[in-house]
Design a protein around this motif. Structure first.
Motif, short mmCIF file in Angstrom:
data_model
loop_
_atom_site.label_atom_id
_atom_site.label_comp_id
_atom_site.label_asym_id
_atom_site.label_seq_id
_atom_site.Cartn_x
_atom_site.Cartn_y
_atom_site.Cartn_z
N GLY A 19 0.82 -1.21 0.00
CA GLY A 19 0.00 0.00 0.00
C GLY A 19 0.85 1.26 0.00
N ILE A 20 1.93 1.24 0.77
CA ILE A 20 2.84 2.39 0.82
C ILE A 20 3.50 2.61 -0.54
CG2 ILE A 20 5.02 3.23 1.81
CD1 ILE A 20 4.21 1.86 4.44
N VAL A 21 4.03 1.54 -1.11
CA VAL A 21 4.74 1.65 -2.39
C VAL A 21 3.81 2.10 -3.50
CG1 VAL A 21 5.92 0.33 -4.20
CG2 VAL A 21 6.55 0.00 -1.79
N ASP A 22 2.60 1.56 -3.52
CA ASP A 22 1.66 1.90 -4.58
C ASP A 22 1.34 3.39 -4.59
OD1 ASP A 22 0.55 0.71 -6.77
OD2 ASP A 22 -1.22 -0.06 -5.76
N VAL A 23 1.12 3.96 -3.42
CA VAL A 23 0.76 5.38 -3.37
C VAL A 23 1.97 6.27 -3.58
CG1 VAL A 23 -0.28 7.19 -1.94
CG2 VAL A 23 -1.22 4.89 -1.91
N ILE A 24 3.16 5.82 -3.17
CA ILE A 24 4.37 6.58 -3.50
C ILE A 24 4.49 6.70 -5.02
CG2 ILE A 24 6.90 6.44 -3.56
CD1 ILE A 24 6.82 5.31 -0.73
N GLY A 30 3.83 10.25 -11.65
CA GLY A 30 2.91 10.49 -12.75
C GLY A 30 1.62 9.70 -12.69
N HIS A 31 1.10 9.49 -11.47
CA HIS A 31 -0.19 8.82 -11.29
C HIS A 31 -0.23 7.43 -11.94
CE1 HIS A 31 -2.49 12.82 -10.41
NE2 HIS A 31 -1.55 12.53 -9.52
N VAL A 32 0.72 6.62 -11.58
CA VAL A 32 0.78 5.25 -12.07
C VAL A 32 0.84 4.30 -10.88
CG1 VAL A 32 3.31 5.25 -12.25
CG2 VAL A 32 1.98 3.66 -13.63
N PHE A 33 0.15 3.17 -10.98
CA PHE A 33 0.21 2.16 -9.93
C PHE A 33 1.39 1.22 -10.21
CE2 PHE A 33 -4.40 3.18 -9.88
CZ PHE A 33 -4.49 3.60 -8.57
N THR A 34 2.18 0.93 -9.18
CA THR A 34 3.31 0.02 -9.37
C THR A 34 3.10 -1.31 -8.65
OG1 THR A 34 4.40 1.09 -7.48
CG2 THR A 34 5.00 1.86 -9.68
N ALA A 35 2.04 -1.44 -7.88
CA ALA A 35 1.72 -2.70 -7.22
C ALA A 35 0.38 -3.24 -7.70
CB ALA A 35 1.71 -2.53 -5.69
N MET A 37 -1.85 -3.91 -10.29
CA MET A 37 -1.85 -3.96 -11.75
C MET A 37 -3.26 -3.88 -12.34
SD MET A 37 1.12 -3.85 -13.06
CE MET A 37 1.71 -2.80 -11.73
N THR A 38 -4.29 -4.21 -11.56
CA THR A 38 -5.65 -4.04 -12.05
C THR A 38 -5.92 -2.56 -12.33
OG1 THR A 38 -6.43 -5.95 -10.79
CG2 THR A 38 -8.10 -4.41 -11.57
N GLY A 39 -5.61 -1.72 -11.34
CA GLY A 39 -5.78 -0.28 -11.52
C GLY A 39 -4.88 0.26 -12.62
N ASN A 40 -3.67 -0.29 -12.71
CA ASN A 40 -2.72 0.18 -13.71
C ASN A 40 -3.21 -0.13 -15.12
OD1 ASN A 40 -0.09 1.33 -14.40
ND2 ASN A 40 0.42 -0.72 -15.06
N ILE A 41 -3.78 -1.32 -15.31
CA ILE A 41 -4.30 -1.69 -16.63
C ILE A 41 -5.50 -0.82 -17.00
CG2 ILE A 41 -5.45 -3.55 -17.91
CD1 ILE A 41 -3.62 -5.51 -16.38
N VAL A 42 -6.33 -0.50 -16.00
CA VAL A 42 -7.45 0.42 -16.26
C VAL A 42 -6.93 1.78 -16.71
CG1 VAL A 42 -9.34 1.70 -15.20
CG2 VAL A 42 -9.06 -0.73 -14.70
N LEU A 43 -5.91 2.30 -16.01
CA LEU A 43 -5.32 3.58 -16.40
C LEU A 43 -4.71 3.51 -17.79
CD1 LEU A 43 -3.57 4.69 -13.07
CD2 LEU A 43 -5.72 5.54 -14.04
N LEU A 44 -4.10 2.37 -18.10
CA LEU A 44 -3.51 2.18 -19.42
C LEU A 44 -4.59 2.25 -20.49
CD1 LEU A 44 -1.17 1.47 -21.31
CD2 LEU A 44 -1.57 -0.95 -20.78
N GLY A 45 -5.71 1.57 -20.26
CA GLY A 45 -6.80 1.59 -21.22
C GLY A 45 -7.38 2.98 -21.40
N LEU A 46 -7.54 3.71 -20.30
CA LEU A 46 -8.05 5.08 -20.38
C LEU A 46 -7.09 5.98 -21.16
CD1 LEU A 46 -9.41 5.60 -16.75
CD2 LEU A 46 -10.76 5.52 -18.85
N THR A 55 1.02 9.12 -20.26
CA THR A 55 0.39 8.20 -19.32
C THR A 55 0.47 6.76 -19.83
OG1 THR A 55 -1.14 9.95 -18.66
CG2 THR A 55 -1.73 7.70 -18.04
N VAL A 56 0.32 6.58 -21.13
CA VAL A 56 0.43 5.25 -21.73
C VAL A 56 1.80 4.67 -21.44
CG1 VAL A 56 0.59 3.98 -23.89
CG2 VAL A 56 -1.27 5.59 -23.54
#
Length: 225
Positions: A19-24, A30-35, A37-46, A55-56
């Motif tokens: 949780g700490i690493v993801d929010v860091i 640049g508003h990317v999830f590093t832990a 990956m579900t959220g990260n893939i959603v951001l990638l699609g958007l 962002t891509v």
């Protein structure tokens, strides 16, 4: 504390670390999830849908790093014997701690370091941690995959609510799954509060946590069969 209690506590702390690493990563890179990956893939699609090239590339970098981390961790722990706390899990966490250390050092001079290097370091570390935690085989928790953990928790609670035979027993797995979700959220809250004023301090928190987990595993769990 029993050996099982130590092991469950260490797994819970891995969730806090994630949780700490993801929010860091989200707030600083640049508003990317590093832990997550579900959220990260959603951001990638958007980002692809809206033609947001930067962002891509951020999301793709995180995804590639996570894949690399998973592969590395699988090579390390994949054939580990099913002991109480396999020694390869400790080795994988040690590599994660080193990668997080490199990230923290580079963050000090982040103005001169490409953001993609920082993203890939964090995502590799989280990929390693995900498989290492999953290898422990505790309640199906992998420390970063919260959707599956939440679904399993709700399945447990629904079973005890609607089927009388399950109502009498409060399963350990349900408690651990709930704790994993709560601590992940707590980790996110800690960074949200601390990051604006203590940015160069909070990035060391996951390193301290991982080192504490490694030390405890070596002294309390490594010899337990």
């Amino acid at each position: 504390m029993t050996a099982a209690a130590y092991r469950n506590t260490l797994l819970s702390l891995l969730c806090l670390t994630a949780g700490i690493v993801d929010v860091i990563g989200y707030l600083s890179l640049g508003h990317v999830f590093t832990a997550n990956m579900t959220g990260n893939i959603v951001l990638l699609g958007l980002a692809i849908g809206k033609s947001l090239q930067v962002t891509v590339f951020h999301s793709l970098t995180a995804l590639i790093g996570f894949i690399v981390g998973v592969i590395v961790s699988t090579i390390i722990v994949g054939k580990a014997e099913k002991t109480f706390w396999p020694s390869p899990v400790t080795k994988a966490l040690a590599i994660e701690a080193f990668i997080l250390f490199v990230f923290a050092c580079l963050s000090i001079s982040s103005a001169f370091v490409p953001v993609y290097i920082l993203i890939i370091l964090l995502s590799i570390a989280m990929g390693i941690q995900t498989i290492a935690a999953k290898r422990l085989g505790i309640a199906g928790i992998s420390s970063t995959v919260l959707t599956g953990t939440l679904a399993s928790l709700l399945e447990d609670l629904s079973g005890r609510l609607f089927f009388s035979k399950q109502n009498k027993t409060f399963l350990r797995d349900a408690v651990l799954r709930a704790l994993a979700i709560i601590l992940y959220c707590v980790g996110a809250m800690i960074v949200a509060f601390a990051e604006p004023h203590f940015h160069y301090i909070i990035i060391w928190a996951p390193i301290v946590l991982i080192l504490g987990i490694i030390l405890t595993a070596l002294t309390k769990l490594q010899k337990v069969k």
